[in-house]
Design a protein around this motif. Structure first.
Motif, short mmCIF file in Angstrom:
data_model
loop_
_atom_site.label_atom_id
_atom_site.label_comp_id
_atom_site.label_asym_id
_atom_site.label_seq_id
_atom_site.Cartn_x
_atom_site.Cartn_y
_atom_site.Cartn_z
N ILE A 199 21.62 24.26 42.97
CA ILE A 199 22.68 25.22 42.62
C ILE A 199 22.66 26.40 43.58
N GLN A 200 21.46 26.92 43.87
CA GLN A 200 21.34 28.07 44.76
C GLN A 200 21.78 27.71 46.17
N ILE A 201 21.41 26.52 46.62
CA ILE A 201 21.84 26.06 47.94
C ILE A 201 23.36 25.95 47.99
N GLY A 202 23.94 25.35 46.97
CA GLY A 202 25.39 25.20 46.93
C GLY A 202 26.11 26.53 46.85
N GLY A 203 25.50 27.50 46.16
CA GLY A 203 26.14 28.81 46.01
C GLY A 203 26.11 29.63 47.28
N ILE A 204 24.94 29.71 47.91
CA ILE A 204 24.82 30.50 49.15
C ILE A 204 25.54 29.80 50.29
N GLY A 205 25.44 28.48 50.33
CA GLY A 205 26.06 27.72 51.42
C GLY A 205 25.01 27.17 52.36
N LEU A 206 25.24 25.96 52.81
CA LEU A 206 24.27 25.30 53.67
C LEU A 206 24.10 26.00 55.02
N ILE A 207 25.20 26.49 55.58
CA ILE A 207 25.13 27.16 56.87
C ILE A 207 24.30 28.44 56.77
N ALA A 208 24.58 29.24 55.73
CA ALA A 208 23.84 30.48 55.53
C ALA A 208 22.37 30.20 55.28
#
Length: 429
Positions: free
Chosen positions: A50-59
């Protein structure tokens, strides 16, 4: 893996893929009960996704490079510059740090507020677990919680839980660009460099459109839900006035890609279902954690229609002209999303002919807009239906955004041409 499942709870591969997809796509649809089917390790994995999806993979990838003191490539700097609408590539590292700091700060504040409610009810360990998990899930617009099959329905009358969740959803849905613009203007007001009366006037056009559309959607949605559900004996008819108002605002906000609910979605009136479908399709704003076609996309389409009806050549708003490349991007994003919505609805109807059409439309709209609300169809999905919804969530998360960005980039880089084909008239309408 077996250690991710709760004791005595076997999980099939399609259910595992579905859970991973709904977590990293921050959707919230679930074929299993999250609270009972997964072990503590499994819940931690879900929270990380969830955290990965929220922040974004590029970030996230670039923050890992920064943490290990590795240099960010010129290509990645250019991607970050375009993604966050920066003027130059020199300040991408501070921008990335600011994004992560803002995310963790907002989630921390949300966790503290939730803890005030959950710790007295569940005790320190379980209460803090619920608070942290819900804060991250709400800010990332994931719609996943550990309360079982009823989401936040037990807290429909709790001002603290309702307002905290609404706040996290709205703040994250505004987008990081709007955050920084608002903070910059607030600082100038504090330093007396800007008068409060000129605050909105000096905001960037992006911020003005986002704030305007967000306000309209939140309050108009809440008013319509209140009107349609106040007399519904299956939802709010027997609730006090204050609870009706809170529940109406919650439904209006959560449909814009959050996925939590305090009202059973299967008991909503037909009018509220239609409003919810429109709100889900719209979603949040660019460069935030929300999904959907985005508020600015809908705003640009509405403004273009108004401009053309008025006979204007340019699309104008707040004293500015919107570039034609953004009009094309808006049409591509909306058109692609509608095409995905139609195609996947047909496929799911074929895979599950016994399912109600309203439930299928609600399910697919929720998946393509990464909302996570369901009228009870998700747990009933067969294997084919699960893969259809998984693909829909994936396309909904990356498809329209990628296409829209590609169209803008292509138009910007397209060399000017003095050669044009001959025109010929056709009939429209």
């Amino acid at each position: 893996m077996p250690f991710c499942s709760a004791p005595g709870q076997a999980v099939t591969f399609p259910d595992a893929v579905f859970t991973a997809a709904t977590s990293v796509c921050v959707t919230g649809l679930s074929t299993v009960v999250m609270a009972t089917r997964w072990s503590n390790i499994g819940k931690i994995v879900i929270l990380c996704l969830i955290q990965i999806g929220g922040i974004g993979l590029i970030a996230l990838a670039n923050m890992i490079f920064i943490s290990f003191r590795r240099k960010i490539s010129l290509k990645n700097r250019r991607i970050i510059k375009e993604s966050y609408n920066l003027d130059q590539m020199g300040g991408v590292v501070p921008v990335m740090r600011s994004v992560v700091k803002c995310v963790f700060l907002a989630e921390g504040v949300g966790a503290v507020l939730y803890a005030i409610c959950f710790v007295p009810e569940f005790g320190w360990k379980k209460g803090m677990t619920h608070a942290v998990f819900l804060a991250i899930s709400a800010f990332c617009n994931a719609g996943i919680d550990l309360f079982g099959e009823t989401s936040l329905a037990a807290y429909v009358s709790s001002p603290l839980v309702n307002l905290t969740t609404i706040g996290l959803i709205i703040v994250s849905g505004l987008g990081f660009i709007v955050w920084w613009d608002l903070w910059d203007k607030f600082r100038k007001i504090i330093k007396k460099e800007l008068s409060p009366g000129r605050f909105f006037r000096v905001l960037r056009l992006q911020s003005k459109l986002v704030l305007t559309m967000t306000g309209i959607l939140v309050f108009a949605g809440a008013l319509l839900v209140f009107i349609f559900e106040s007399g519904n004996p299956l939802t709010l008819a027997d609730k006090p006035l204050g609870t009706k108002i809170m529940a109406s605002f919650f439904q209006s906000v959560t449909t814009r890609t959050a996925g939590f609910y305090t009202i059973d979605q299967s008991r909503l009136s037909t009018s509220t279902v239609i409003i919810s479908l429109l709100w889900m399709f719209t979603g949040g704003s660019p460069m935030g954690t929300a999904g959907g076609v985005k508020t600015t996309t809908i705003a640009v389409l509405i403004l273009s229609i108004v401009a053309y009806l008025q006979g204007k050549k340019d699309v104008e708003v707040y004293g500015r002209r919107i570039r034609e490349s953004y009009l094309r991007s808006a049409m591509v994003v909306a058109g692609t999303s509608l095409l995905i919505l139609f195609t996947m609805s047909v496929l799911l109807s074929a895979a599950m002919p016994e399912a109600d059409l309203a439930d299928i439309l609600y399910e697919i709209t929720s998946a393509v807009a990464t909302v996570g609300l369901s009228r009870g169809l998700t747990p009933q999905l067969n294997v084919t239906g699960k893969w259809i919804v998984i693909l829909t969530m994936y396309l909904g998360r990356i498809g329209p955004l990628t296409l829209g960005t590609a169209v803008v980039a292509k138009v910007r880089n397209m060399p000017g041409s003095t050669t044009h084909l001959g025109e010929e008239d056709i009939m429209i309408g």
